[in-house]
Design a protein around this motif. Sequence first.
Motif, mmCIF file in Angstrom:
data_model
loop_
_atom_site.group_PDB
_atom_site.id
_atom_site.type_symbol
_atom_site.label_atom_id
_atom_site.label_comp_id
_atom_site.label_asym_id
_atom_site.label_seq_id
_atom_site.Cartn_x
_atom_site.Cartn_y
_atom_site.Cartn_z
ATOM 1 N N ALA A 84 5.020 -6.531 4.207
ATOM 2 C CA ALA A 84 5.000 -7.249 5.192
ATOM 3 C C ALA A 84 5.704 -6.800 6.434
ATOM 4 O O ALA A 84 5.675 -6.683 7.559
ATOM 5 C CB ALA A 84 5.044 -8.674 4.943
ATOM 6 N N PHE A 85 7.197 -6.667 6.012
ATOM 7 C CA PHE A 85 8.166 -6.163 6.945
ATOM 8 C C PHE A 85 7.784 -4.848 7.780
ATOM 9 O O PHE A 85 8.134 -4.686 8.738
ATOM 10 C CB PHE A 85 9.565 -6.076 6.098
ATOM 11 C CG PHE A 85 10.464 -5.472 7.021
ATOM 12 C CD1 PHE A 85 11.346 -6.348 7.771
ATOM 13 C CD2 PHE A 85 10.976 -4.048 6.911
ATOM 14 C CE1 PHE A 85 12.316 -5.641 8.873
ATOM 15 C CE2 PHE A 85 11.853 -3.718 7.794
ATOM 16 C CZ PHE A 85 12.514 -4.525 8.665
ATOM 17 N N GLY A 86 7.313 -3.821 6.767
ATOM 18 C CA GLY A 86 6.896 -2.580 7.322
ATOM 19 C C GLY A 86 5.950 -2.944 8.391
ATOM 20 O O GLY A 86 6.029 -2.146 9.595
ATOM 21 N N ILE A 87 4.808 -3.621 8.173
ATOM 22 C CA ILE A 87 3.861 -3.723 9.193
ATOM 23 C C ILE A 87 4.284 -4.498 10.457
ATOM 24 O O ILE A 87 3.810 -4.169 11.401
ATOM 25 C CB ILE A 87 2.744 -4.844 8.421
ATOM 26 C CG1 ILE A 87 2.026 -3.882 7.248
ATOM 27 C CG2 ILE A 87 1.731 -5.171 9.529
ATOM 28 C CD1 ILE A 87 0.899 -4.931 6.432
ATOM 29 N N ALA A 88 5.103 -5.504 10.325
ATOM 30 C CA ALA A 88 5.781 -6.235 11.508
ATOM 31 C C ALA A 88 6.692 -5.050 12.066
ATOM 32 O O ALA A 88 6.290 -5.188 13.416
ATOM 33 C CB ALA A 88 6.652 -7.315 11.054
ATOM 34 N N PHE A 89 7.347 -4.430 11.597
ATOM 35 C CA PHE A 89 8.231 -3.498 12.190
ATOM 36 C C PHE A 89 7.210 -2.327 13.032
ATOM 37 O O PHE A 89 7.363 -2.431 14.126
ATOM 38 C CB PHE A 89 8.990 -2.703 11.261
ATOM 39 C CG PHE A 89 10.042 -1.944 11.876
ATOM 40 C CD1 PHE A 89 10.655 -2.047 13.141
ATOM 41 C CD2 PHE A 89 10.667 -0.978 10.733
ATOM 42 C CE1 PHE A 89 11.492 -1.018 13.747
ATOM 43 C CE2 PHE A 89 11.483 -0.173 11.554
ATOM 44 C CZ PHE A 89 12.041 -0.023 12.900
ATOM 45 N N TYR A 90 6.343 -1.897 12.420
ATOM 46 C CA TYR A 90 5.416 -1.033 13.018
ATOM 47 C C TYR A 90 4.790 -1.742 13.981
ATOM 48 O O TYR A 90 4.547 -1.114 15.098
ATOM 49 C CB TYR A 90 4.394 -0.731 11.843
ATOM 50 C CG TYR A 90 3.201 0.242 12.522
ATOM 51 C CD1 TYR A 90 3.584 1.566 12.814
ATOM 52 C CD2 TYR A 90 2.002 -0.153 12.711
ATOM 53 C CE1 TYR A 90 2.535 2.581 13.138
ATOM 54 C CE2 TYR A 90 1.242 0.837 13.183
ATOM 55 C CZ TYR A 90 1.496 1.969 13.584
ATOM 56 O OH TYR A 90 0.625 3.065 14.116
ATOM 57 N N LEU A 91 4.119 -2.746 13.911
ATOM 58 C CA LEU A 91 3.284 -3.606 15.037
ATOM 59 C C LEU A 91 4.299 -3.732 16.220
ATOM 60 O O LEU A 91 3.891 -3.907 17.412
ATOM 61 C CB LEU A 91 2.706 -4.827 14.545
ATOM 62 C CG LEU A 91 1.588 -4.711 13.541
ATOM 63 C CD1 LEU A 91 0.907 -5.976 13.215
ATOM 64 C CD2 LEU A 91 0.374 -3.776 14.174
ATOM 65 N N THR A 92 5.501 -4.354 15.937
ATOM 66 C CA THR A 92 6.429 -4.562 17.187
ATOM 67 C C THR A 92 7.135 -3.422 17.898
ATOM 68 O O THR A 92 7.204 -3.455 18.911
ATOM 69 C CB THR A 92 7.362 -5.695 16.799
ATOM 70 O OG1 THR A 92 8.029 -5.204 15.749
ATOM 71 C CG2 THR A 92 6.865 -6.863 16.599
ATOM 72 N N GLU A 93 7.505 -2.521 17.171
ATOM 73 C CA GLU A 93 8.321 -1.394 17.550
ATOM 74 C C GLU A 93 7.668 -0.143 17.727
ATOM 75 O O GLU A 93 8.027 0.896 18.422
ATOM 76 C CB GLU A 93 9.743 -1.341 16.848
ATOM 77 C CG GLU A 93 10.286 -2.488 16.828
ATOM 78 C CD GLU A 93 11.075 -2.666 18.097
ATOM 79 O OE1 GLU A 93 11.294 -1.959 18.951
ATOM 80 O OE2 GLU A 93 11.276 -4.081 18.487
ATOM 81 N N LEU A 94 6.662 0.539 16.549
ATOM 82 C CA LEU A 94 6.221 1.731 16.623
ATOM 83 C C LEU A 94 4.888 1.969 17.153
ATOM 84 O O LEU A 94 4.766 3.032 17.733
ATOM 85 C CB LEU A 94 6.422 2.195 15.102
ATOM 86 C CG LEU A 94 7.859 2.006 14.287
ATOM 87 C CD1 LEU A 94 7.656 2.202 12.828
ATOM 88 C CD2 LEU A 94 8.763 2.907 14.951
ATOM 89 N N ALA A 95 3.808 1.137 17.122
ATOM 90 C CA ALA A 95 2.501 1.322 17.048
ATOM 91 C C ALA A 95 2.504 1.491 18.728
ATOM 92 O O ALA A 95 3.249 0.695 19.343
ATOM 93 C CB ALA A 95 1.684 0.039 16.648
ATOM 94 N N PRO A 96 1.577 2.422 19.123
ATOM 95 C CA PRO A 96 1.252 2.514 20.364
ATOM 96 C C PRO A 96 0.578 1.514 20.900
ATOM 97 O O PRO A 96 -0.116 0.648 20.177
ATOM 98 C CB PRO A 96 0.241 3.815 20.390
ATOM 99 C CG PRO A 96 -0.236 4.158 19.059
ATOM 100 C CD PRO A 96 1.028 3.382 18.143
ATOM 101 N N GLN A 97 0.653 1.066 22.132
ATOM 102 C CA GLN A 97 0.171 -0.105 22.676
ATOM 103 C C GLN A 97 -1.295 -0.254 22.365
ATOM 104 O O GLN A 97 -1.730 -1.439 21.939
ATOM 105 C CB GLN A 97 0.185 -0.162 24.176
ATOM 106 C CG GLN A 97 1.699 -0.689 24.793
ATOM 107 C CD GLN A 97 2.004 -1.977 24.206
ATOM 108 O OE1 GLN A 97 1.259 -2.685 23.783
ATOM 109 N NE2 GLN A 97 3.332 -2.504 24.101
ATOM 110 N N TRP A 98 -2.009 0.633 22.354
ATOM 111 C CA TRP A 98 -3.669 0.156 22.334
ATOM 112 C C TRP A 98 -3.837 -0.083 20.835
ATOM 113 O O TRP A 98 -4.859 -0.621 20.469
ATOM 114 C CB TRP A 98 -4.260 1.774 22.575
ATOM 115 C CG TRP A 98 -3.852 3.056 22.107
ATOM 116 C CD1 TRP A 98 -2.890 3.901 22.514
ATOM 117 C CD2 TRP A 98 -4.277 3.393 20.886
ATOM 118 N NE1 TRP A 98 -2.805 4.737 21.399
ATOM 119 C CE2 TRP A 98 -3.633 4.517 20.417
ATOM 120 C CE3 TRP A 98 -5.517 2.705 19.919
ATOM 121 C CZ2 TRP A 98 -3.864 5.290 19.361
ATOM 122 C CZ3 TRP A 98 -5.624 3.604 18.746
ATOM 123 C CH2 TRP A 98 -4.870 4.801 18.335
#
Lengths: 298, 298
Positions: A76-90
Amino acid sequence: MFAGLARFSGIFVLILLGAIIVGLFLGGEAALRAFGPFFVADTEWDPVQQLFGGLVPIYGTLITSVLALTFAVPIAFGIAFYLTELAPQWARRPIGTAIELLAAVPSIIYGMWGFFVVVPLMAQYVQPWAIDTIGEMPVIGFLFQGPPFGTGILTASLILGIMIIPFIAATMRDVFETVPPVYKESAYGVGCTTWEVMRSIVIPYTRVSVVGGIMLGLGRALGETMAVTFVIGNTNRIATSLFGPGNTIASIVALEFPESEAHSLKLSSLLLLGFILFIISFIVLAISRALLRPRLKG
Amino acid sequence: MSATTMGSGAIPGPAKDEKTSLALGRSRHRANVIVKTLCVAATLIGLVFLASILFTLLWRGIGGLSLAVFTTSTLPPGSNGGLLNAIVGSLIQTVLGAAIGTPIGLMVGTYLAEYAQNSTLGNAVRFVSDVLLSAPSILIGLFVYTLLVEPFDGFSGIAGCLALAVIVIPIVVRTTEDMLRLIPNTLREAVIGLGAPKWKMITLVCYRAAREGIATGVLLAIARVAGETAPLLFTSLGNLNWSVDLTKPMASLPVTIYQYAGSAFEDWVQLAWAGALLITFGVLAINIIARVVLRGGK
């Protein structure tokens, strides 16, 4: 008039909670009178001799929930980190929605999926491998021994973990987003990497609420019924191995309740277990809320 | 983004000579890449779980879908039964549950947002509602059992509806309160300034402004209870015959799936998968519609 109606509805919710607590307690009173407070420390569950104790399901509930957290929190931490900092906007919205849909899948579906997909995988690959390798190790080896049935405490915890990932991930994402951008920008400005910003800025800033989110997941895992009932093996025994079968309060209630006669001692014992589960979840959820409230509300 | 490119270059820090400085930069860069990779992996794991569940449902369920599923009631194994009574029972209980729970939830949410922003009673109601939101649903079933089934000596559809209504209330409370709070106070002041009483302001203006949000909450609540199994086990019980009598035990899709999935008859298991496919895609569709409605409203 309208104000009075609204106020009354509010009070109704309080009454509802009170009624649930009182209702479960009164239902379990006969069992409490028969077995006393040591009900929670007794491993007996013998309908023939009319002896009932709650230790095994209470233990099963706690151990599966805690194990579920150890699976769910890192992911869950990885997903949250990915969604807030890493994932491209789209990609943020579709991936975020997909993870939230994981929370919308009914619990019985997790049970069927667990029973028909995860259990065979565990029985054929994971457990034989673990028994041969980790099971031979000293100290922790005993946790990974026994016949590879596929069902059992570990499988139940795994499914529970998957079920609570979306709740924890969504809460973490929401609290991560409350970090003022200027803090993060300052850290980036002095040359921090993304991970360093996460570790030194975002996590310290949101620590309390992150724990709150984890407690919310724990609260969910404690009372999960259908998924666990399918895969835990349903045996009233405390297994030393994680592959061993067990039960939880919710699973024993779901399975034994339909076989209990009205007003019987067994039924009362199940209601008492329900009361205990309600108290445990109430405490966990109350802590969760107290930790989350300052951050997520104005 | 600039942070990552800086990692390997000359960076300010405690290192005195260039060699140490470069090594430090490299290790920070490496840590960053490792964590990022793990986070992407965590997100992929989450998505794989969702994909695996949906794929399993399609793969196992589609073969069982036929017209007979929708036109025949559940029958003994081997006689080509369907799920008609379960589907109708689920619809009745879900719709009635939502119809009972929504007005109460709406009033409580209104009370919290419009009348009791910071009062002690308001905070208590908000707290209790949040606890009920995550309370184990099987305990709601137990509670309704002690309240309605045991005293009146019989499982009934109406008991199932009430159990679902108890689950609907806190979901509607949450979204109603959140949505009403988004309405700017200037709007309220404008209405009051025209001389309208408060109840008119709320019903004619606030509800209208928060319409999409409140509808989303109701849809999400419907999606949630449509897939609930545990609270129905001890209330509406399930019924293998056609029945729309609310005072008698009533079938529902999740309970039927539960009974069939654990059975030894191949055609029942097949029907369980077909039912699971129906309920999951129904629930996910409602969830997606709810999100679209909300986005359309903003």
